[in-house]
Enzyme design. Structure first.
Site, PDB file in Angstrom:
ATOM      1  CG  HIS A   1      -1.687   1.231   1.461  1.00 45.55           C
ATOM      2  ND1 HIS A   1      -3.002   1.384   1.053  1.00 45.55           N
ATOM      3  CD2 HIS A   1      -1.347   2.406   2.056  1.00 45.55           C
ATOM      4  CE1 HIS A   1      -3.432   2.584   1.382  1.00 45.55           C
ATOM      5  NE2 HIS A   1      -2.446   3.230   1.988  1.00 45.55           N
ATOM      6  CD  GLU A   2       1.968   3.411   3.662  1.00 42.87           C
ATOM      7  OE1 GLU A   2       2.198   4.492   3.090  1.00 42.87           O
ATOM      8  OE2 GLU A   2       0.970   3.231   4.376  1.00 42.87           O
TER       9      GLU A   2
ATOM     10  CG  HIS B   1       0.330   6.211  -0.341  1.00 40.02           C
ATOM     11  ND1 HIS B   1      -0.721   6.949  -0.843  1.00 40.02           N
ATOM     12  CD2 HIS B   1      -0.160   5.530   0.728  1.00 40.02           C
ATOM     13  CE1 HIS B   1      -1.797   6.716  -0.101  1.00 40.02           C
ATOM     14  NE2 HIS B   1      -1.491   5.867   0.842  1.00 40.02           N
TER      15      HIS B   1
ATOM     16  CD  GLU C   1      -4.796   6.710   2.039  1.00 39.93           C
ATOM     17  OE1 GLU C   1      -4.676   5.492   2.295  1.00 39.93           O
ATOM     18  OE2 GLU C   1      -3.845   7.515   2.115  1.00 39.93           O
TER      19      GLU C   1
END
Length: 326
Positions: free
Chosen positions: A160-161, A164, A243
């Site tokens: 997930h990071e 980003h 997100e």
């Protein structure tokens, strides 16, 4: 299923670009409105009779847009350094942390993103966020996250990071945040200056600048009621879409929606706020502090930086049901 998944990602990315452009144009429009003298042209005839005409100056528009772009760029650089000011330690040499380092290398290959620095923040909350420092990606995990999640779930959070970092979300959100901050500052200055000019008296007890002060005060009210709420809505919507994109990227890199779903469920159950969260990092966490459960908080949900955790978990369950889990 795969086609619709990537199509959804593409649409989310397009909408995010549109929202960033709207944020930039909104701030540029506000500054142009305040600098209206730059768009006024003086025209004189042969009898020295002069008149002032309103005329949009392309040069002024370009100059103001450049100033706004430079301001946002410098603000992002300052905020990025502020976000990185932390006492987090690098991954250690224990068996588990070496396994996490190996997972980071695997996700780097899957995502095409260079291997970031992974740091561990000494605090009990279960959280993580990503930023950049000197051009290199940085992922910061809390000790609570490493303690409560297994390796499969940690892999999903790291993916997930990575999403980003891949989409440069930290920089995008800092641009949006400082755009809102600039509009708020302009509103405050106009309001305070307008009131001061309206109350200013000369020796005869008159208010010679009352008209100008009233105009500035009126503009500040318009900004307060229109431009500032709109900027806040754009920023919140942009953050929520980033997100969703990071969640989608995590599934894409790991091919494992179950891992991310389980990680989010555990993170949500350990909902204590990050102890060391700052203004620069609060909105970057995978699960920021909850606004609360009051009616007002529910009404202000449109200003939340993250989608509801229940919605994110439900979406991942749909992917599991569609055969996306390994």
């Amino acid at each position: 299923m795969a086609r619709s998944f990537f199509e959804q990602q593409r649409r989310q990315r397009q909408r995010s670009v549109v929202l960033v452009v709207v944020q930039f144009l909104l701030l540029t429009a506000v500054v142009n409105g305040l600098m209206f003298p730059l768009h006024v042209t003086e025209r004189c005839d042969g009898f020295s009779l002069c008149d002032f005409e309103r005329d949009i100056s392309p040069q002024a528009l370009a100059a103001i847009a450049a100033v706004v772009a430079v301001y946002l760029r410098v603000a992002v650089m300052v905020a990025r350094r502020s976000a990185f000011r932390t006492t987090a330690r690098p991954l250690g040499f224990s068996t588990r942390e070496r396994q996490i380092a190996a997972i980071v290398e695997q996700i780097s290959i899957a995502s095409g993103e260079p291997i970031p620095v992974v740091l561990v923040l000494a605090e009990p909350s279960c959280n993580a966020f990503a930023t950049r420092h000197r051009g290199r990606g940085v992922i910061i995990c809390t000790e609570g996250l490493l303690r409560h999640l297994d390796l499969r779930q940690i892999r999903a959070v790291l993916a997930h990071e990575f999403g980003h970092l891949r989409h440069r979300d930290a920089e995008v959100m800092m641009v949006a945040t400082f755009g809102v901050g600039a509009i708020a500052l302009i509103t405050f200055v106009l309001h305070a200056t307008g009131i001061a000019l309206m109350e200013q008296e000369n020796e005869e007890g008159e208010h010679p600048n009352a008209g100008v002060g009233l105009a500035m005060w009126a503009v500040s009210i318009v900004l307060l009621l229109v431009a500032l709420p709109l900027a806040l809505l754009v920023r919140a919507s942009l953050s929520r879409r980033r997100e969703w994109m990071a969640d989608a990227a995590a599934v894409q890199y790991t091919r494992d929606p179950t891992g991310l779903r389980e990680a989010l469920e555990i993170i949500a159950s350990h909902g204590e706020p990050p102890v060391r969260a700052t203004a620069a990092t609060r909105g970057l966490y995978i699960h920021p502090p909850a606004a609360g459960s009051t009616p007002i908080a529910a009404l202000l949900g449109i200003l939340d930086s993250h989608p509801p955790m229940t919605d994110r978990i439900a979406w991942l369950r749909e992917l599991e049901g569609a055969g996306g889990s390994r």
